[in-house]
Design an enzyme around this catalytic site. Structure first.
Site, PDB file in Angstrom:
ATOM      1  N   SER A 164       0.811  -1.226   0.000  1.00  0.00           N
ATOM      2  CA  SER A 164       0.000   0.000   0.000  1.00  0.00           C
ATOM      3  C   SER A 164       0.838   1.266   0.000  1.00  0.00           C
ATOM      4  O   SER A 164       1.907   1.322   0.632  1.00  0.00           O
ATOM      5  CB  SER A 164      -0.879  -0.020   1.254  1.00  0.00           C
TER       6      SER A 164
ATOM      7  N   GLU B 144       0.195   3.607   1.760  1.00  0.00           N
ATOM      8  CA  GLU B 144       0.278   4.040   3.161  1.00  0.00           C
ATOM      9  C   GLU B 144       1.668   3.771   3.741  1.00  0.00           C
ATOM     10  O   GLU B 144       2.044   4.355   4.753  1.00  0.00           O
ATOM     11  CB  GLU B 144      -0.781   3.320   4.007  1.00  0.00           C
TER      12      GLU B 144
ATOM     13  N   TYR C 279      -1.665   0.461  10.720  1.00  0.00           N
ATOM     14  CA  TYR C 279      -1.910  -0.197   9.428  1.00  0.00           C
ATOM     15  C   TYR C 279      -0.699  -0.053   8.513  1.00  0.00           C
ATOM     16  O   TYR C 279      -0.233  -1.031   7.913  1.00  0.00           O
ATOM     17  CB  TYR C 279      -3.160   0.412   8.760  1.00  0.00           C
TER      18      TYR C 279
HETATM   19  P1  NAP Z   1     -11.488  -4.599   1.886  1.00  0.00           P
HETATM   20  O1  NAP Z   1     -12.638  -4.271   0.989  1.00  0.00           O
HETATM   21  O2  NAP Z   1     -11.462  -4.040   3.265  1.00  0.00           O
HETATM   22  O3  NAP Z   1     -11.406  -6.211   1.978  1.00  0.00           O
HETATM   23  C1  NAP Z   1     -10.609  -6.842   2.930  1.00  0.00           C
HETATM   24  C2  NAP Z   1     -10.814  -8.344   2.836  1.00  0.00           C
HETATM   25  O4  NAP Z   1      -9.998  -8.999   3.810  1.00  0.00           O
HETATM   26  C3  NAP Z   1     -12.268  -8.814   3.095  1.00  0.00           C
HETATM   27  O5  NAP Z   1     -12.571  -9.850   2.181  1.00  0.00           O
HETATM   28  C4  NAP Z   1     -12.171  -9.374   4.505  1.00  0.00           C
HETATM   29  O6  NAP Z   1     -13.155 -10.337   4.793  1.00  0.00           O
HETATM   30  C5  NAP Z   1     -10.788  -9.999   4.459  1.00  0.00           C
HETATM   31  N1  NAP Z   1     -10.239 -10.333   5.785  1.00  0.00           N
HETATM   32  C6  NAP Z   1     -10.047  -9.479   6.825  1.00  0.00           C
HETATM   33  N2  NAP Z   1      -9.493 -10.147   7.858  1.00  0.00           N
HETATM   34  C7  NAP Z   1      -9.311 -11.428   7.458  1.00  0.00           C
HETATM   35  C8  NAP Z   1      -8.786 -12.582   8.080  1.00  0.00           C
HETATM   36  N3  NAP Z   1      -8.327 -12.580   9.327  1.00  0.00           N
HETATM   37  N4  NAP Z   1      -8.737 -13.738   7.362  1.00  0.00           N
HETATM   38  C9  NAP Z   1      -9.211 -13.782   6.085  1.00  0.00           C
HETATM   39  N5  NAP Z   1      -9.750 -12.710   5.458  1.00  0.00           N
HETATM   40  C10 NAP Z   1      -9.789 -11.545   6.143  1.00  0.00           C
HETATM   41  O7  NAP Z   1     -10.103  -4.195   1.196  1.00  0.00           O
HETATM   42  P2  NAP Z   1      -9.794  -3.803  -0.346  1.00  0.00           P
HETATM   43  O8  NAP Z   1     -10.001  -2.349  -0.517  1.00  0.00           O
HETATM   44  O9  NAP Z   1     -10.444  -4.771  -1.235  1.00  0.00           O
HETATM   45  O10 NAP Z   1      -8.205  -4.012  -0.364  1.00  0.00           O
HETATM   46  C11 NAP Z   1      -7.627  -5.284  -0.679  1.00  0.00           C
HETATM   47  C12 NAP Z   1      -6.219  -5.339  -0.130  1.00  0.00           C
HETATM   48  O11 NAP Z   1      -5.433  -4.296  -0.717  1.00  0.00           O
HETATM   49  C13 NAP Z   1      -6.088  -5.136   1.370  1.00  0.00           C
HETATM   50  O12 NAP Z   1      -4.992  -5.905   1.808  1.00  0.00           O
HETATM   51  C14 NAP Z   1      -5.762  -3.663   1.513  1.00  0.00           C
HETATM   52  O13 NAP Z   1      -5.069  -3.426   2.718  1.00  0.00           O
HETATM   53  C15 NAP Z   1      -4.888  -3.467   0.294  1.00  0.00           C
HETATM   54  N6  NAP Z   1      -4.857  -2.137  -0.297  1.00  0.00           N
HETATM   55  C16 NAP Z   1      -6.020  -1.504  -0.599  1.00  0.00           C
HETATM   56  C17 NAP Z   1      -5.975  -0.272  -1.228  1.00  0.00           C
HETATM   57  C18 NAP Z   1      -7.237   0.446  -1.614  1.00  0.00           C
HETATM   58  O14 NAP Z   1      -7.166   1.654  -1.874  1.00  0.00           O
HETATM   59  N7  NAP Z   1      -8.367  -0.217  -1.715  1.00  0.00           N
HETATM   60  C19 NAP Z   1      -4.737   0.302  -1.554  1.00  0.00           C
HETATM   61  C20 NAP Z   1      -3.569  -0.399  -1.250  1.00  0.00           C
HETATM   62  C21 NAP Z   1      -3.640  -1.630  -0.632  1.00  0.00           C
HETATM   63  P3  NAP Z   1     -14.615  -9.942   5.409  1.00  0.00           P
HETATM   64  O15 NAP Z   1     -15.489  -9.596   4.218  1.00  0.00           O
HETATM   65  O16 NAP Z   1     -15.024 -11.176   6.104  1.00  0.00           O
HETATM   66  O17 NAP Z   1     -14.423  -8.755   6.301  1.00  0.00           O
HETATM   67  O1  F7E Z   2      -8.964   8.209   3.959  1.00  0.00           O
HETATM   68  C1  F7E Z   2      -9.350  11.676   5.086  1.00  0.00           C
HETATM   69  C2  F7E Z   2      -8.465  10.766   5.915  1.00  0.00           C
HETATM   70  O2  F7E Z   2     -10.021   6.159   4.886  1.00  0.00           O
HETATM   71  C3  F7E Z   2      -8.418   9.047   2.968  1.00  0.00           C
HETATM   72  C4  F7E Z   2      -7.272   2.150   2.447  1.00  0.00           C
HETATM   73  O3  F7E Z   2      -7.813   1.466   1.339  1.00  0.00           O
HETATM   74  O4  F7E Z   2      -6.045   3.637   1.013  1.00  0.00           O
HETATM   75  C5  F7E Z   2      -6.999   3.594   2.052  1.00  0.00           C
HETATM   76  O5  F7E Z   2      -6.518   4.295   3.199  1.00  0.00           O
HETATM   77  C6  F7E Z   2      -8.144  10.424   3.547  1.00  0.00           C
HETATM   78  C7  F7E Z   2      -7.397  10.409   4.883  1.00  0.00           C
HETATM   79  O6  F7E Z   2      -8.321   5.985   2.994  1.00  0.00           O
HETATM   80  C8  F7E Z   2     -12.677  11.416   6.477  1.00  0.00           C
HETATM   81  O7  F7E Z   2      -7.970  11.442   7.066  1.00  0.00           O
HETATM   82  C9  F7E Z   2     -11.313  13.000   5.924  1.00  0.00           C
HETATM   83  O8  F7E Z   2      -6.418  11.398   4.861  1.00  0.00           O
HETATM   84  O9  F7E Z   2     -10.536   6.838   2.510  1.00  0.00           O
HETATM   85  P1  F7E Z   2      -9.558   6.749   3.598  1.00  0.00           P
HETATM   86  P2  F7E Z   2      -6.779   5.850   3.441  1.00  0.00           P
HETATM   87  O10 F7E Z   2      -6.604   6.106   4.887  1.00  0.00           O
HETATM   88  O11 F7E Z   2      -5.969   6.657   2.487  1.00  0.00           O
HETATM   89  C10 F7E Z   2      -4.777   3.054   1.334  1.00  0.00           C
HETATM   90  C11 F7E Z   2      -3.892   3.138   0.111  1.00  0.00           C
HETATM   91  C12 F7E Z   2      -4.894   1.696   1.910  1.00  0.00           C
HETATM   92  O12 F7E Z   2      -4.004   0.873   1.741  1.00  0.00           O
HETATM   93  C13 F7E Z   2      -5.992   1.460   2.900  1.00  0.00           C
HETATM   94  O13 F7E Z   2      -6.269   0.067   3.021  1.00  0.00           O
HETATM   95  O14 F7E Z   2      -9.410  11.048   3.813  1.00  0.00           O
HETATM   96  N1  F7E Z   2     -10.698  11.831   5.632  1.00  0.00           N
HETATM   97  N2  F7E Z   2     -12.518  12.768   6.454  1.00  0.00           N
HETATM   98  C14 F7E Z   2     -11.522  10.831   5.960  1.00  0.00           C
HETATM   99  N3  F7E Z   2     -11.384   9.499   5.844  1.00  0.00           N
HETATM  100  C15 F7E Z   2     -12.405   8.722   6.255  1.00  0.00           C
HETATM  101  N4  F7E Z   2     -12.295   7.377   6.124  1.00  0.00           N
HETATM  102  N5  F7E Z   2     -13.553   9.251   6.791  1.00  0.00           N
HETATM  103  C16 F7E Z   2     -13.742  10.592   6.933  1.00  0.00           C
HETATM  104  O15 F7E Z   2     -14.773  11.048   7.409  1.00  0.00           O
END
Ligand code: NAP
Ligand code: F7E
Length: 320
Positions: free
Chosen positions: A124, A126, A148
């Protein structure tokens, strides 16, 4: 039947798009499902009968070993994680168990059962946190700003380490934020598009948000899963940044989402200090030129197209 792929996190946003993509390419898709008392398959309900869903958990290594033995996948995509940054401060140990140590459990299961398996780790942006360089690429040092982010750095380096220690085909995709109509409601893009659609429909009046100045490189999840598959098709395993190269603030996100519905966001958005984070990631913007060069990957949907798509889907779900 084509190759077999195992997806952990198949019930999540990315898991659902990746499963669709792999099915369209003729794969047999096995999905890891953790046991819950209510069903969590709403994102994959439409393809459920084409998937093999098996019970397991990233915190339980034996479950991983057993299902690798039973299904013998050629590829494993590790998308499972506690993925919500805000929750990682209130549940730091759980986040570490799943998002960090879960990666080691899965890599070890692969090493024990079949070291020929190709492995994708969901790293990520992050990990860049308090950024050391703008834009961020594969050489930018990490400085995570949340439990995280710290857990993802561990997951990233253990993937590199198993590649170097055991010769596994283990790759890491350093993906910047990617969103879609299937994004969880707690993440800011979906919170805003869903909230704006509800306000336009007269179902609520205000939307409470935290830091409006944070900037993110937001892309479309449907584009990003293409990069995951391309990474595992390479001759040699390596790591790639996947991003659009454009950055926008939460404030701009509000302007665009509410504007699409003919609303002025300032009439509805309320800043709630309770939603500010203990430590913030202020600015992310990625340089995906290695992916463009070596994977021929480019983001197809830009920020404006993405937000319009999400607003339209949220509006359609409310008004039919
Ligand atoms: P998401 O919608 O939150 O999905 C997370 C998945 O992980 C769900 O299927 C959840 O199952 C499963 N899970 C959580 N704990 C588990 C456990 N202990 N054992 C098995 N499965 C478990 O996340 P996403 O946005 O699709 O992201 C996919 C991956 O990419 C994650 O690793 C995330 O950290 C990473 N990532 C996401 C982004 C982004 O912007 N979306 C960017 C960079 C990296 P349940 O449905 O049962 O909760
Ligand atoms: O926040 C700001 C918050 O929770 C984005 C995950 O998929 O991307 C995701 O992480 C920004 C932050 O995503 C609210 O403070 C303001 O600066 O949508 P987010 P994230 O934290 O960037 C990365 C790449 C991952 O890997 C993670 O799994 O938005 N913000 N107001 C808020 N964020 C939330 N959630 N809610 C608010 O009300």
């Amino acid at each position: 039947m084509g190759p077999t792929a195992l997806i952990t996190g198949i019930t999540g946003q990315d898991g659902s798009y990746l499963a669709e993509l792999l099915l369209s390419r003729g794969y047999r898709v096995i999905g890891l499902l953790r046991r819950t008392s209510t069903t969590s398959i709403e994102r994959i309900g439409h393809i459920q009968d084409r998937l093999t869903l098996v019970s397991g958990d990233l915190t339980d290594e034996v479950s991983l070993i057993n299902l690798l033995r039973e299904f013998r996948p050629a590829e494993v995509y590790n998308l499972a994680a506690q993925s919500f940054v805000q929750v990682s401060w209130s549940q730091p140990v759980l986040t570490g168990e799943t998002t960090a140590l879960g990666v080691t459990r899965l890599l070890d299961a692969i090493r024990i059962v079949d070291p020929e398996i190709r492995f994708y780790q969901a790293s990520s942006s992050e990990m860049f946190g308090r950024v050391r360089q703008v834009p961020q690429d594969e050489t930018t040092p990490f400085y995570p700003r949340s439990p995280y982010g710290v857990a993802k750095v561990y997951g990233h380096w253990i993937t590199v380490n198993y590649r170097e220690s055991y010769g596994l085909f283990a790759t890491s995709g350093i993906l910047f934020n990617h969103e879609s109509p299937r994004r969880g409601l707690e993440f800011v893009t979906r919170k805003v598009t869903h909230g704006a659609a509800r306000i336009a429909a007269g179902l609520q009046r205000e939307l409470r948000l935290g830091n409006l100045e944070a900037r993110r490189d937001w892309g479309y999840a449907g584009d990003y899963v293409e990069a995951m598959v391309a990474m595992l098709a390479r001759d040699e395993p390596t790591d790639y940044v996947i991003a659009t190269g454009q950055t926008h603030s939460v404030r701009e996100l509000c302007e665009v989402a509410f504007g699409t519905l003919g609303l002025n966001w300032e009439d509805h958005v309320v800043v709630d200090p309770a939603l500010l984070r203990p430590a913030e990631v202020d600015l992310l913007v990625g340089d995906a030129s290695r992916a463009a060069r070596e994977l021929s990957w480019r983001a197809q949907v830009d920020f404006y197209g993405l937000i319009e798509m999400m607003v339209a889907a949220d509006r359609a779900a409310l008004v039919g």
